[in-house]
Motif scaffolding. Structure first.
Motif, PDB file in Angstrom:
ATOM      1  N   MET A   1      23.016 -33.549 -42.676  1.00 32.71           N
ATOM      2  CA  MET A   1      24.150 -33.552 -43.570  1.00 32.71           C
ATOM      3  C   MET A   1      24.492 -32.150 -44.080  1.00 32.71           C
ATOM      4  O   MET A   1      25.637 -31.769 -44.109  1.00 32.71           O
ATOM      5  CB  MET A   1      23.845 -34.471 -44.745  1.00 32.71           C
ATOM      6  CG  MET A   1      24.931 -34.503 -45.769  1.00 32.71           C
ATOM      7  SD  MET A   1      24.613 -35.799 -46.944  1.00 32.71           S
ATOM      8  CE  MET A   1      24.760 -34.903 -48.424  1.00 32.71           C
ATOM      9  N   LEU A   2      23.488 -31.359 -44.466  1.00 30.70           N
ATOM     10  CA  LEU A   2      23.776 -30.025 -44.997  1.00 30.70           C
ATOM     11  C   LEU A   2      23.694 -28.932 -43.947  1.00 30.70           C
ATOM     12  O   LEU A   2      23.935 -27.768 -44.249  1.00 30.70           O
ATOM     13  CB  LEU A   2      22.808 -29.705 -46.143  1.00 30.70           C
ATOM     14  CG  LEU A   2      22.927 -30.591 -47.373  1.00 30.70           C
ATOM     15  CD1 LEU A   2      21.884 -30.195 -48.408  1.00 30.70           C
ATOM     16  CD2 LEU A   2      24.324 -30.524 -47.972  1.00 30.70           C
ATOM     17  N   GLY A   3      23.363 -29.271 -42.716  1.00 31.03           N
ATOM     18  CA  GLY A   3      23.164 -28.291 -41.664  1.00 31.03           C
ATOM     19  C   GLY A   3      24.370 -27.452 -41.305  1.00 31.03           C
ATOM     20  O   GLY A   3      24.226 -26.411 -40.674  1.00 31.03           O
ATOM     21  N   ASN A   4      25.553 -27.851 -41.692  1.00 31.92           N
ATOM     22  CA  ASN A   4      26.767 -27.093 -41.371  1.00 31.92           C
ATOM     23  C   ASN A   4      27.243 -26.207 -42.508  1.00 31.92           C
ATOM     24  O   ASN A   4      28.277 -25.569 -42.406  1.00 31.92           O
ATOM     25  CB  ASN A   4      27.898 -28.054 -40.982  1.00 31.92           C
ATOM     26  CG  ASN A   4      27.587 -28.773 -39.703  1.00 31.92           C
ATOM     27  OD1 ASN A   4      26.980 -28.213 -38.788  1.00 31.92           O
ATOM     28  ND2 ASN A   4      27.972 -30.027 -39.617  1.00 31.92           N
ATOM     29  N   TRP A   5      26.496 -26.168 -43.590  1.00 36.79           N
ATOM     30  CA  TRP A   5      26.902 -25.406 -44.768  1.00 36.79           C
ATOM     31  C   TRP A   5      26.035 -24.162 -44.931  1.00 36.79           C
ATOM     32  O   TRP A   5      24.869 -24.161 -44.580  1.00 36.79           O
ATOM     33  CB  TRP A   5      26.779 -26.269 -46.024  1.00 36.79           C
ATOM     34  CG  TRP A   5      27.682 -27.453 -45.973  1.00 36.79           C
ATOM     35  CD1 TRP A   5      27.372 -28.697 -45.480  1.00 36.79           C
ATOM     36  CD2 TRP A   5      29.031 -27.519 -46.374  1.00 36.79           C
ATOM     37  NE1 TRP A   5      28.445 -29.519 -45.575  1.00 36.79           N
ATOM     38  CE2 TRP A   5      29.502 -28.833 -46.121  1.00 36.79           C
ATOM     39  CE3 TRP A   5      29.918 -26.601 -46.935  1.00 36.79           C
ATOM     40  CZ2 TRP A   5      30.792 -29.227 -46.416  1.00 36.79           C
ATOM     41  CZ3 TRP A   5      31.208 -27.012 -47.228  1.00 36.79           C
ATOM     42  CH2 TRP A   5      31.633 -28.306 -46.962  1.00 36.79           C
ATOM     43  N   ASP A   6      26.630 -23.117 -45.490  1.00 30.51           N
ATOM     44  CA  ASP A   6      25.870 -21.908 -45.799  1.00 30.51           C
ATOM     45  C   ASP A   6      24.888 -22.195 -46.925  1.00 30.51           C
ATOM     46  O   ASP A   6      25.102 -23.094 -47.742  1.00 30.51           O
ATOM     47  CB  ASP A   6      26.799 -20.766 -46.235  1.00 30.51           C
ATOM     48  CG  ASP A   6      27.681 -20.272 -45.099  1.00 30.51           C
ATOM     49  OD1 ASP A   6      27.291 -20.449 -43.926  1.00 30.51           O
ATOM     50  OD2 ASP A   6      28.747 -19.718 -45.389  1.00 30.51           O
ATOM     51  N   VAL A   7      23.830 -21.402 -46.967  1.00 30.00           N
ATOM     52  CA  VAL A   7      22.830 -21.521 -48.017  1.00 30.00           C
ATOM     53  C   VAL A   7      22.661 -20.162 -48.681  1.00 30.00           C
ATOM     54  O   VAL A   7      22.862 -19.124 -48.045  1.00 30.00           O
ATOM     55  CB  VAL A   7      21.490 -22.060 -47.439  1.00 30.00           C
ATOM     56  CG1 VAL A   7      20.870 -21.060 -46.497  1.00 30.00           C
ATOM     57  CG2 VAL A   7      20.535 -22.473 -48.526  1.00 30.00           C
ATOM     58  N   ALA A   8      22.324 -20.173 -49.969  1.00 30.31           N
ATOM     59  CA  ALA A   8      22.111 -18.927 -50.706  1.00 30.31           C
ATOM     60  C   ALA A   8      20.701 -18.924 -51.273  1.00 30.31           C
ATOM     61  O   ALA A   8      20.177 -19.953 -51.683  1.00 30.31           O
ATOM     62  CB  ALA A   8      23.128 -18.798 -51.839  1.00 30.31           C
ATOM     63  N   ALA A   9      20.075 -17.759 -51.290  1.00 29.20           N
ATOM     64  CA  ALA A   9      18.751 -17.603 -51.885  1.00 29.20           C
ATOM     65  C   ALA A   9      18.905 -17.266 -53.360  1.00 29.20           C
ATOM     66  O   ALA A   9      19.887 -16.643 -53.776  1.00 29.20           O
ATOM     67  CB  ALA A   9      17.984 -16.497 -51.171  1.00 29.20           C
ATOM     68  N   SER A  47      25.079 -13.875 -45.789  1.00 34.45           N
ATOM     69  CA  SER A  47      24.471 -14.684 -46.834  1.00 34.45           C
ATOM     70  C   SER A  47      24.691 -14.053 -48.202  1.00 34.45           C
ATOM     71  O   SER A  47      25.163 -12.931 -48.314  1.00 34.45           O
ATOM     72  CB  SER A  47      22.960 -14.783 -46.592  1.00 34.45           C
ATOM     73  OG  SER A  47      22.679 -15.278 -45.319  1.00 34.45           O
ATOM     74  N   THR A  48      24.298 -14.806 -49.223  1.00 32.80           N
ATOM     75  CA  THR A  48      24.311 -14.263 -50.574  1.00 32.80           C
ATOM     76  C   THR A  48      22.934 -14.446 -51.198  1.00 32.80           C
ATOM     77  O   THR A  48      22.186 -15.357 -50.863  1.00 32.80           O
ATOM     78  CB  THR A  48      25.365 -14.947 -51.473  1.00 32.80           C
ATOM     79  OG1 THR A  48      25.151 -16.352 -51.475  1.00 32.80           O
ATOM     80  CG2 THR A  48      26.771 -14.620 -51.008  1.00 32.80           C
ATOM     81  N   LEU A  49      22.632 -13.540 -52.111  1.00 35.75           N
ATOM     82  CA  LEU A  49      21.392 -13.584 -52.877  1.00 35.75           C
ATOM     83  C   LEU A  49      21.777 -13.601 -54.345  1.00 35.75           C
ATOM     84  O   LEU A  49      22.421 -12.675 -54.831  1.00 35.75           O
ATOM     85  CB  LEU A  49      20.526 -12.359 -52.564  1.00 35.75           C
ATOM     86  CG  LEU A  49      19.249 -12.213 -53.370  1.00 35.75           C
ATOM     87  CD1 LEU A  49      18.291 -13.373 -53.089  1.00 35.75           C
ATOM     88  CD2 LEU A  49      18.578 -10.885 -53.052  1.00 35.75           C
ATOM     89  N   ASN A  50      21.421 -14.670 -55.033  1.00 27.30           N
ATOM     90  CA  ASN A  50      21.700 -14.802 -56.452  1.00 27.30           C
ATOM     91  C   ASN A  50      20.488 -14.318 -57.236  1.00 27.30           C
ATOM     92  O   ASN A  50      19.410 -14.892 -57.132  1.00 27.30           O
ATOM     93  CB  ASN A  50      21.983 -16.263 -56.815  1.00 27.30           C
ATOM     94  CG  ASN A  50      23.167 -16.814 -56.059  1.00 27.30           C
ATOM     95  OD1 ASN A  50      24.211 -16.185 -55.979  1.00 27.30           O
ATOM     96  ND2 ASN A  50      23.007 -17.994 -55.501  1.00 27.30           N
TER      97      ASN A  50
END
Length: 126
Positions: A1-9, A47-50
Motif C-alpha cells: 500500500m505505501l510502496g509507491n510513496w516517498d518516505v522521509a527520515a 529524499s528529505t530529512l526532518n
C-alpha cells in the motif's frame, strides 16, 4: 500500500542551532523548509530529512539514517574527516573486516558516525 510513496527520515535533536551547523556546515545539506525553532527540513537526493527538536534526542541506539553513496565511500569519508567527523569502529560485527574507518562485508562497505546529539548515521556503497 505505501510502496509507491516517498518516505522521509526523522532525526530528533536537542538544539536546532547546533544541529543546523552540523547538517548544513558539516554534511552539506540544504534546508528547504523550517518551522520556527522546532523543525528544519533538508533535501538530500530525492529524499528529505526532518531534523526536529525533542527531549528524546540521541536516545536511539541504532542507525537512524543511511546515505547510499555508491563507490565513493572512501572519498566521502575523507571529506567528512576533513570537516572533523570521527567514525565509529564496531570490532564485534560478524563477517566484517575493518579497513581504516570502513567496515567491509564482502562487496558491501559501511561507515557509521554520530551527530552532535549522538544519533547514529551511516554511509553505504549499495
Amino acid at each position: 500500500m505505501l510502496g509507491n510513496w516517498d518516505v522521509a527520515a526523522n532525526i530528533a535533536v536537542k538544539n536546532l542551532e547546533t544541529a543546523k551547523h552540523f547538517y548544513e556546515g558539516t554534511l552539506g545539506l540544504k534546508p528547504i523548509d523550517a518551522e520556527d525553532d522546532e523543525l528544519i527540513v533538508y533535501k538530500s537526493g530525492n529524499s528529505t530529512l526532518n531534523v526536529y527538536r525533542s527531549k528524546y534526542a540521541g536516545t536511539n541506539k541504532a542507525t537512524a539514517v543511511t546515505w547510499v553513496v555508491g563507490d565513493d565511500v572512501e572519498g566521502v569519508v575523507r571529506a567528512l574527516k576533513a570537516k572533523g567527523v570521527s567514525f565509529e569502529h564496531y570490532n564485534d560485527m560478524p563477517g566484517a573486516k575493518l579497513e581504516g574507518d570502513v567496515h567491509v562485508f564482502g562487496d558491501m562497505k559501511v561507515v557509521w558516525f554520530k551527530d552532535p546529539d549522538g544519533n547514529i548515521l551511516s554511509l553505504v556503497n549499495q
